[in-house]
Design an enzyme around this catalytic site. Structure first.
Site, PDB file in Angstrom:
ATOM      1  CB  CYS A 178      -0.900  -0.180   1.241  1.00  0.00           C
ATOM      2  SG  CYS A 178      -0.238   0.590   2.798  1.00  0.00           S
ATOM      3  CG  ASP A 181      13.916  27.426 -33.501  1.00  0.00           C
ATOM      4  OD1 ASP A 181      14.449  28.571 -33.940  1.00  0.00           O
ATOM      5  OD2 ASP A 181      14.399  26.085 -34.236  1.00  0.00           O
ATOM      6  CG  ASP A 211      16.297  22.403 -34.294  1.00  0.00           C
ATOM      7  OD1 ASP A 211      16.221  23.721 -33.790  1.00  0.00           O
ATOM      8  OD2 ASP A 211      16.941  22.192 -35.415  1.00  0.00           O
ATOM      9  CG  ASP A 213      16.227  26.828 -29.791  1.00  0.00           C
ATOM     10  OD1 ASP A 213      15.592  28.244 -30.181  1.00  0.00           O
ATOM     11  OD2 ASP A 213      16.182  25.682 -31.249  1.00  0.00           O
TER      12      ASP A 213
END
Length: 744
Positions: A18, A428, A630, A634
């Protein structure tokens, strides 16, 4: 604590039943000297621990966990297999105990309900129910004792206390019925209640284990994508060998219908490959000589050979499996609150049970003791911390697994939980909205340099060869330049967000954007003006090559928009999400790309650091911002965003920083990822609602709150069944996510 000696490892835990168990394991390991942080995922049955290996080791942590009735698998080589084996053994043992207990309980129920007055009825029930509790249900009492010896309590404590009290009370009444007769009362026995509670809870555990195993089906599917053997070409002979023996550089043969075993590059032949299990892309992709192939993808009709480049744990499939496992084992922020509640749940329930017993004794009238005892037992039985513990992690496990099947890799539970709040997303341009394969369409030289083009070509090529910018690659690959000779530059310097500069024979040369040209106050010859305007109108990026005085040449670079970009933007806009585009490109090119993609809000001439600042600005306006990018440039913006999304075909740095990676780089996966987040959070909320409402309604009824109104007292057997079903219903609700559609 020395930072350099800190280690973070994940160990499988066995024996937990549990959410309170998870808390017990967490606190026991967390209390060890040298442990900085310990977090248990109950649904995944794993412990993630950060510790100083100079002060504590896994074996010491294992001993601490064993002392409270659980176990830690510290063999890191075969940990997953050992955990699967332990789970299988546990399930088999639980199933056998359940069958054994059910067979013995059936006659106890028949006697207790219908044949109470038969001779020796109580003695027969005693003989039949004792093995149910203390043989089949032995684990409840053993675990409860181990917990109590450390001052802790869990669900086993509730079961052991409730059934134990019912059994002992019945035992007393079986051997000393005259005690009650002297007081004019009938000596009731509750052997059938104690036995049925054990059987129902075991049934609930069985169903829960079965359902929980389905929550990790995505991992099992991914693990099953690699073949066990491969055909390796040795001196043109086909040799079948185990996957584990494949080395980098081996030439592997793939026949129609076979799975690709490792990552590599096609050296001979061509075919179409189904990459859907890795990328989520449903259409088979054509592969020819020179194309990359990935482990786990399935060859269609053709045959081909490829050179192994990444094997074992280095393949993309291995990274995906690791990422999914880590994400499924991570904790969502809401889980921390639930853990706190689960931690005090059992003591509070025991308190309520004792309080209701006391109230019945004081105000229960003629049957005060028997009703009080019933209420005590029923409250202990009906309370269910399991449902609370399973509510969040099971939904996260199914959500992360569903994402992996769709080619959406989610790094942790927090990203999945945050995604549903996103109301602004920043894209971007290059490589994200566009294909990211820029090509030079034209290179124009100024009339002023017509006599020295050859040497300037060499300087331009040498400059761009040293640049790391994606557009530099396009210039280097351009036919008109690539055959030029390169020269040794005297100096070289990258100017972030603008371009590069270098010195050669005492002259400084520049290659970069119009911003660089403007900053250096370099003159643009009139004969190039018209071409520059035309390139920008055609959404082409213009790269300027100049010396310290004037622009010598311009290169027009085109990068077409991806097929799914416009559709993705439409879907996001329909969902009420504001869409922005940021690019370092010029205003005209940015406007043209934004128009094609259907984006209303965009900013051109943006430096990498400005992207992060723009996101911060949106956040200060109260927006929850997602960023999709990418490239290396960035990474700062991805780190600043609330939800970061990287393209799978982008740079490793962007993927390392981002919380979500789209394997196929298809932007239509972005709205799907956000919808998956919404569905997962909805499932978590539903689970928590039902888990809380079940206990909030069930416990007062079990205590007898309805008795003064309509004389209703809940039978402990019904409470046992309700308790078992509560956990099963929570896991089943999470499993519904697997069948949800992510398309809108």
């Amino acid at each position: 604590m020395a930072a350099h000696s800190l280690k973070t490892q994940t160990f499988p835990v066995t024996g937990m039943s549990c959410a309170v168990c998870a808390g017990s394991v967490e606190s026991m390991v967390g209390a060890q000297q040298g442990v900085k942080e310990a977090a248990v995922n109950y649904a995944a049955q794993t412990l993630k621990v950060t510790y100083n290996d100079a002060e504590v080791n896994p074996v010491a942590m294992q001993k601490a966990v064993q002392s409270i009735g659980y176990d830690l698998i510290v063999d890191t080589e075969n940990a997953t297999e050992k955990q699967a084996e332990a789970r299988q053994d546990h399930y088999k043992k639980l199933k056998n105990n359940f069958i054994y207990a059910a067979i013995l309980t059936l006659p106890v129920v028949v006697i207790g309900m219908f044949l109470m007055d038969m001779p020796y009825a109580n003695y027969i029930m005693l003989v039949l129910s004792a093995p149910v509790l203390f043989v089949a249900g032995r684990a409840f009492f053993v675990n409860a004792f181990k917990q109590a010896s450390h001052g802790k309590a869990n669900m086993d404590t509730l079961v052991a206390m409730s059934t134990g009290i019912a059994f002992l009370f019945s035992l007393f009444n079986t051997f000393y019925p005259e005690f009650w007769h002297r007081q004019g009362l009938h000596p009731h026995v509750y052997y059938e209640a104690a036995s049925v509670v054990i059987v129902f809870i075991m049934l609930g555990k069985l169903l829960e284990e079965k359902a929980k195993s389905n929550t990790s089906s995505a991992i099992k599917k991914l693990m099953g994508l690699q073949p066990n053997t491969v055909i390796v070409l040795k001196n043109e002979a086909e040799v079948v060998q185990p996957l584990a023996e494949v080395n980098v550089g081996d030439i592997i043969m793939v026949k129609p219908g076979e799975k690709v075993a490792v990552d590599g590059t096609v050296t001979d032949g061509n075919s179409f490959i189904d990459e859907s299990m890795v990328s989520g892309e449903p259409v088979p992709v054509e592969k020819q000589t020179g194309d990359k192939v990935l482990a786990g993808t399935i060859n269609q009709k053709g045959s081909f050979r490829f050179r192994a480049e990444k094997v074992g744990g280095d393949t993309m499939l291995a990274h995906i499996i690791k990422m999914v496992q880590d994400a499924q084992g991570s904790k969502a922020p809401v889980q921390k609150l639930v853990d706190k509640i689960a931690g005090i749940f059992v003591p509070v329930v025991i308190g309520i049970a004792l309080l209701s017993f006391a109230v019945w004794l004081i105000a229960g009238g003629q049957h005060a003791l028997t009703h009080g005892l019933m209420a005590l037992v029923t409250v202990l039985v009906i309370a269910c911390p399991c449902a609370l513990g399973l509510a969040t992690p099971t939904a996260i496990m199914v959500g992360v697994g569903k994402g992996a099947e769709e080619g959406i890799l989610i790094k942790d539970a927090e990203a999945l939980e945050q995604g549903h709040k996103v109301n602004a997303i920043v894209f971007d341009k290059t490589g994200t909205l566009t294909v990211g394969k820029p090509e030079v369409s034209e290179l124009l030289w100024s009339d002023a340099v017509s006599d020295n083009i050859s040497i300037f070509k060499s300087i331009f090529l040498s400059l761009e060869k040293q640049s790391e910018h994606p557009l530099a690659g396009a210039i280097v690959a351009f036919d008109d330049l690539k055959d030029s000779s390169t020269i040794k530059l005297d100096t070289f310097e990258s100017i972030t967000g603008r371009g590069v500069q270098a010195a050669y024979n005492g002259v400084t040369y520049y290659a970069g954007s119009h911003k660089l040209v403007a900053e250096k106050q370099i003159v643009v010859p009139a004969d190039l003006d018209e071409a520059i305007a035309r390139f920008k109108d055609d959404a082409k990026t213009v790269i300027y090559f100049a010396d310290g005085r004037q622009v010598l040449a311009i290169a027009a670079i085109s990068d077409v928009i991806k097929d799914g970009s416009a559709e993705a933007i439409q879907q996001l806009t329909r969902q009420g999400i504001e869409v922005y585009m940021l690019t370092g490109d010029n205003q005209q090119t940015a406007a043209a790309i934004a128009r094609q993609a259907g984006i209303k809000h965009y900013q051109a001439d943006v430096l990498p650091s400005d992207k992060a600042g723009f996101i911060k600005q949106l956040q200060q306006q109260g927006k929850i911002v997602a960023m999709a990018g990418d490239g290396i440039n960035d990474s700062q913006a991805l780190a600043q965003a609330d939800v970061s999304i990287a393209m799978g075909k982008g740079t490793d740095i962007a993927m390392d920083v981002a919380k979500i990676t789209l394997v196929s780089s298809d932007l239509r996966q972005v709205p799907k990822a956000l919808r998956l987040s919404r569905l997962t959070v909805k499932a978590i909320r539903q689970n928590l609602f039902w888990a809380f409402i079940y206990n909030l309604i069930g416990i007062p009824i079990a205590a007898g709150i309805l008795y003064p109104v309509n004389g209703f007292l809940l039978n402990p057997m019904i409470a046992g069944a309700a308790m078992a079903l509560s956990s099963v219903s929570v896991v089943s609700n999470s499993l519904r996510l697997k069948f949800s559609k992510l398309y809108i």
